[in-house]
Motif scaffolding. Structure first.
Motif, short mmCIF file in Angstrom:
data_model
loop_
_atom_site.label_atom_id
_atom_site.label_comp_id
_atom_site.label_asym_id
_atom_site.label_seq_id
_atom_site.Cartn_x
_atom_site.Cartn_y
_atom_site.Cartn_z
N ARG A 1 -9.64 0.99 0.60
CA ARG A 1 -9.35 2.42 0.42
C ARG A 1 -9.21 2.78 -1.06
NH1 ARG A 1 -4.57 2.68 4.99
NH2 ARG A 1 -5.90 2.52 6.84
N TYR B 1 0.84 -1.20 0.00
CA TYR B 1 0.00 0.00 0.00
C TYR B 1 0.88 1.25 0.00
CZ TYR B 1 -3.93 3.07 1.03
OH TYR B 1 -4.89 4.05 0.97
N ASP C 1 -6.65 -6.29 2.31
CA ASP C 1 -8.08 -5.95 2.36
C ASP C 1 -8.29 -4.48 2.68
OD1 ASP C 1 -8.71 -8.52 1.73
OD2 ASP C 1 -9.72 -9.01 3.60
N THR C 2 -7.52 -3.96 3.64
CA THR C 2 -7.65 -2.54 4.01
C THR C 2 -7.22 -1.65 2.86
OG1 THR C 2 -7.25 -3.00 6.35
CG2 THR C 2 -6.82 -0.75 5.59
N ALA D 1 -0.38 -1.91 6.37
CA ALA D 1 -1.73 -2.03 5.80
C ALA D 1 -1.94 -3.42 5.20
CB ALA D 1 -1.94 -0.96 4.73
N SER D 2 -3.01 -4.08 5.60
CA SER D 2 -3.36 -5.37 5.01
C SER D 2 -3.89 -5.15 3.60
CB SER D 2 -4.43 -6.06 5.85
OG SER D 2 -5.68 -5.37 5.75
#
Length: 298
Positions: free
Chosen positions: A289, A202, A284-285, A281-282
């Motif tokens: 976003r 990310y 999925d996260t 940050a995963s």
């Protein structure tokens, strides 16, 4: 990167020719007294008289679809462009940070891939304009360190994504392309059988890693992987994007491009030890976003 530096109180000179970047991404900074923008192709000489502490070379087209259409520009950005940027850093006695790429490893025989791996690259294949240009750029950086004692650092970046990444045409890489296709109800295009893997970082994690690389004295002269260690197949990614967007899109399969790497996963031992860095940050996260941003601008 520019926003993060400005928010930290730095004075920033940004150079871009918008070959693949977009002016909208820095529009909010244009009226800031600590931000200076120069529209310029870094492959050609550029005198900079403003004192500089750090020089970041982050200029290159990087989407695989651009390799076919702009191979010469890509080669120039990462060879001639690196020489110009190194010359600027030398003039100002500035630290130099070069954003290289996991592509220098080609289709690796060792996964997770450490910085000591020398690569399995096809110099005359369709990806050669990017792979070999980045490898040459690294050689220039090391040459300036050895001959001129320039303070240098090299980051090998693994697939970065996040808000503001382009989704359109040849600029859209796999995550933005999948998200755009899912949000518009189009078929998600998967190359090969989708078993090839990637590791996605990310954007805020990537920026933190680069800034740590630039700022820490212990990183001088180092080559460091900055990427996420969580490996996922492209097919799993496509299904995840469909689920997160609530899309009813289907999948279509297309021939795997020549020399497309089968696996991508970094060994980040150096990043943890030298930079004290690891991604937060995963997937999925980060995807959530990015989906939210792409949805807001569509």
């Amino acid at each position: 990167m520019c926003e993060t530096l400005i928010n930290s109180g730095a004075y920033v000179t940004c150079i871009d020719n918008f070959a693949s970047g977009q002016k909208a991404n820095i529009q909010s900074l244009m009226d800031n007294e600590r931000f200076r923008f120069i529209e310029h192709n870094i492959s050609t000489p550029l005198p900079i008289d403003t004192p500089l502490d750090y020089v970041f070379h982050m200029a290159s087209r990087a989407s695989p679809f651009e390799f076919e259409h702009y191979p010469i520009q890509i080669l120039k950005a990462n060879t001639m462009g690196v020489l110009v940027a190194l010359g600027i850093a030398k003039k100002h006695h500035a630290r130099f940070v070069y954003t290289s790429t996991s592509e220098v490893y080609g289709n690796p025989d060792i996964v997770p891939t450490p910085e000591t791996y020398h690569g399995n690259v096809n110099p005359i294949g369709p990806r050669g304009c990017y792979d070999e240009a980045k490898r040459c750029g690294e050689a220039y950086v090391i040459a300036f360190r050895r001959q001129h004692h320039l303070n240098t650092r090299i980051a090998r970046i693994f697939n970065t994504y996040g808000p503001r990444i382009r989704t359109d045409g040849i600029y859209g890489r796999v995550i933005p392309r999948f998200i755009d296709q899912a949000l518009t109800g189009k078929t998600l295009t998967v190359f090969g059988d989708g078993s090839q893997t990637r590791s996605f970082t990310y954007v805020t994690d990537q920026i933190e890693g680069l800034l740590r690389l630039a700022a820490l004295d212990a990183a001088e002269g180092q080559v460091i992987n900055i990427g996420n260690v969580n490996e996922i197949t492209v097919l799993e990614l496509a299904k995840k994007v469909i689920a997160l967007t609530g899309s009813h899109s289907s999948l279509s399969f297309h021939p795997l491009p020549e020399d497309d790497p089968l696996r991508r996963r970094p060994d980040v031992t150096r990043a943890k030890k030298i930079l004290g860095w690891q991604p937060k940050a995963s997937l999925d996260t980060g995807l959530a976003r990015t989906i939210e941003w792409i949805r807001s601008v569509s």
